[in-house]
Design a protein around this motif. Structure first.
Motif, short mmCIF file in Angstrom:
data_model
loop_
_atom_site.label_atom_id
_atom_site.label_comp_id
_atom_site.label_asym_id
_atom_site.label_seq_id
_atom_site.Cartn_x
_atom_site.Cartn_y
_atom_site.Cartn_z
N GLN A 162 9.17 14.78 0.44
CA GLN A 162 10.57 14.83 0.86
C GLN A 162 10.99 13.53 1.52
N LEU A 163 10.14 13.00 2.40
CA LEU A 163 10.48 11.74 3.07
C LEU A 163 10.54 10.59 2.06
N ALA A 164 9.61 10.58 1.11
CA ALA A 164 9.61 9.52 0.10
C ALA A 164 10.90 9.55 -0.70
N SER A 165 11.39 10.76 -1.00
CA SER A 165 12.63 10.88 -1.77
C SER A 165 13.84 10.44 -0.94
N GLU A 166 13.93 10.90 0.30
CA GLU A 166 15.09 10.60 1.13
C GLU A 166 15.12 9.14 1.59
N MET A 167 13.95 8.56 1.87
CA MET A 167 13.89 7.24 2.47
C MET A 167 13.57 6.14 1.46
N GLU A 168 13.52 6.51 0.17
CA GLU A 168 13.19 5.54 -0.88
C GLU A 168 11.86 4.87 -0.59
N GLY A 169 10.85 5.70 -0.44
CA GLY A 169 9.50 5.19 -0.20
C GLY A 169 8.55 5.68 -1.27
N GLN A 170 7.33 5.22 -1.20
CA GLN A 170 6.30 5.66 -2.13
C GLN A 170 5.06 6.07 -1.36
N ILE A 171 4.31 7.04 -1.88
CA ILE A 171 3.13 7.57 -1.21
C ILE A 171 1.90 6.91 -1.82
N VAL A 172 1.13 6.23 -0.98
CA VAL A 172 -0.06 5.53 -1.46
C VAL A 172 -1.22 5.83 -0.51
N ASP A 173 -2.42 5.42 -0.93
CA ASP A 173 -3.57 5.54 -0.04
C ASP A 173 -3.76 4.23 0.71
N GLY A 174 -4.84 4.13 1.45
CA GLY A 174 -5.07 2.94 2.26
C GLY A 174 -5.26 1.67 1.46
N ASN A 175 -5.60 1.81 0.19
CA ASN A 175 -5.78 0.64 -0.67
C ASN A 175 -4.54 0.30 -1.47
N GLY A 176 -3.46 1.05 -1.25
CA GLY A 176 -2.22 0.76 -1.94
C GLY A 176 -2.05 1.47 -3.26
N TYR A 177 -2.98 2.36 -3.63
CA TYR A 177 -2.88 3.08 -4.90
C TYR A 177 -2.01 4.32 -4.72
N ARG A 178 -1.15 4.56 -5.68
CA ARG A 178 -0.22 5.69 -5.60
C ARG A 178 -0.98 7.00 -5.60
#
Length: 383
Positions: A330-346
């Motif tokens: 929900q936050l990724a959608s509202e805030m125009e973000g992306q969910i990744v791990d510590g290494n930057g992988y989606r």
């Protein structure tokens, strides 16, 4: 003609200069951190309810272990963790200048358990009773042994129930104890010897006789608990990263507040409270604490936040991982973000489902060993 050419060049230069100024202004506006919507009210929730973890023996607030980056529910290699003392900061200020409430740190007082603690009964002479005030005065200055909590409990003369020492009560017996293992490792022989010295000193002060368990047996139990903890400790983190413009703290607080988050006791931390008051939060949201303490937080720039879950600290009935995933999406959608791990992988929804399946097995194993996630015993062992 020369004059006409000069005028033309000057006009062209003026147009180019104006265009450059406009472009720079547009770039500055584009790169300015996103601001909260004033029509939606103040950021965050109306109440800050983050509970604190408390040393069972002393009542002093303890910090929450740091949450490492993780993509899958892989148990930690050892029971070693990082803990820091909590200091309650000044209240964070919202964009309108009104301080946001700081979450209180409720007192938690655990009772000892033979599964997790080495325990030594302390007998008093027949018919003897000791006021709580006398027992409290006899406690050691430091209620820790080898980085483990040291306990003294009394048997209430009237109720015949064991309880933490409570002013005004009378006790006809005591028991001392020390926790066998936590994230700092197992209790060793030196730690057990320190435990017996502290317990003996207390017993002498109340005219009691302690009966200690076998040291080698207790140290062996401590190692077994440490091995179990190391194989079943799970802490998860999602990184929510801005795709374009950064977020101001006010914008982040407003967006997270709509998801139920409230300010935590430390700068740069918000929490999703559990349904039961006085227990650890379901999910934490952490960001650069310097942004929370900036003089003008509307200009603070936050490019990523961490959503963290201490799996062993939250009851399964709270649906903690599902709520963590729902919140992240929900936050990724509202805030125009992306969910990744510590290494930057989606992190995809398929990966989230895989983690969830792994967690179900972990929950079952913890419960089978009487360390159900979110229970007092689990929070003590995995801290």
């Amino acid at each position: 003609m020369s004059t006409t050419l000069q005028i033309g060049l000057a006009a062209t230069g003026g147009v180019l200069l104006a265009a450059l100024v406009a472009h720079n202004a547009w770039q500055a506006r584009k790169n300015r951190p996103r601001q909260p919507d004033p029509s939606l009210g103040p950021e965050g929730g109306a109440h800050a309810l983050e509970p604190g973890l408390t040393d069972a023996a002393t009542g002093n607030p303890e910090g929450v272990a740091a949450v490492p980056d993780a993509q899958t529910a892989v148990p930690a290699d050892s029971a070693v963790g990082v803990a820091a003392a909590v200091s309650v900061p000044a209240a964070e200020a919202a964009d309108d200048g009104v301080p946001l409430p700081v979450a209180p740190v409720p007192e938690r007082r655990f009772l000892m358990d033979a599964l997790l603690d080495a325990m030594a009964p302390i007998e008093l002479d027949a018919g003897a009773v000791v006021p709580a005030e006398v027992a409290l005065a006899a406690l050691p200055a430091t209620r820790r042994v080898d980085n483990k909590p040291f306990f003294i409990e009394g048997r209430n003369r009237n109720t015949q129930q064991w309880e933490p020492l409570t002013p005004g009560h009378l006790y006809d017996a005591f028991q001392a104890g020390v926790q066998l293992a936590n994230r700092t490792g197992p209790l060793n022989e030196i730690g057990f010897s320190e435990f017996t010295l502290k317990a003996q000193a207390f017993a002498d002060a109340v005219n009691g006789t302690p009966h200690f368990p076998d040291m080698l047996n207790e140290v062996a139990r401590a190692r077994e608990l440490d091995q179990f903890a190391g194989a079943h400790d799970a802490r998860l983190t999602f990184v929510l990263r801005a795709r374009g413009a950064a977020w101001s703290m006010g914008y982040l607080q407003q967006a997270a507040g709509r998801q139920g988050f409230v300010p935590g006791v430390l700068p740069g931390r918000m929490v999703l409270p559990a349904s039961v008051e006085g227990v650890p939060p379901v999910v934490s949201l952490e960001f650069d604490g310097r942004a929370a303490m900036a003089d003008t937080i509307e200009n603070s720039a936050i490019y990523e936040v961490l959503l963290g879950l201490e799996v062993t600290h939250v009851r399964q009935s709270e649906r903690p991982f599902a709520r963590m995933c729902e919140t992240a999406l929900q936050l990724a959608s509202e805030m125009e973000g992306q969910i990744v791990d510590g290494n930057g992988y989606r992190i995809s929804t398929d990966a989230m489902e895989t983690i969830d399946r792994d967690l179900q097995g972990l929950y079952q194993t913890l419960e089978q060993h009487d360390f159900a996630a979110g229970s007092d015993l689990a929070r003590r062992l995995f801290s």
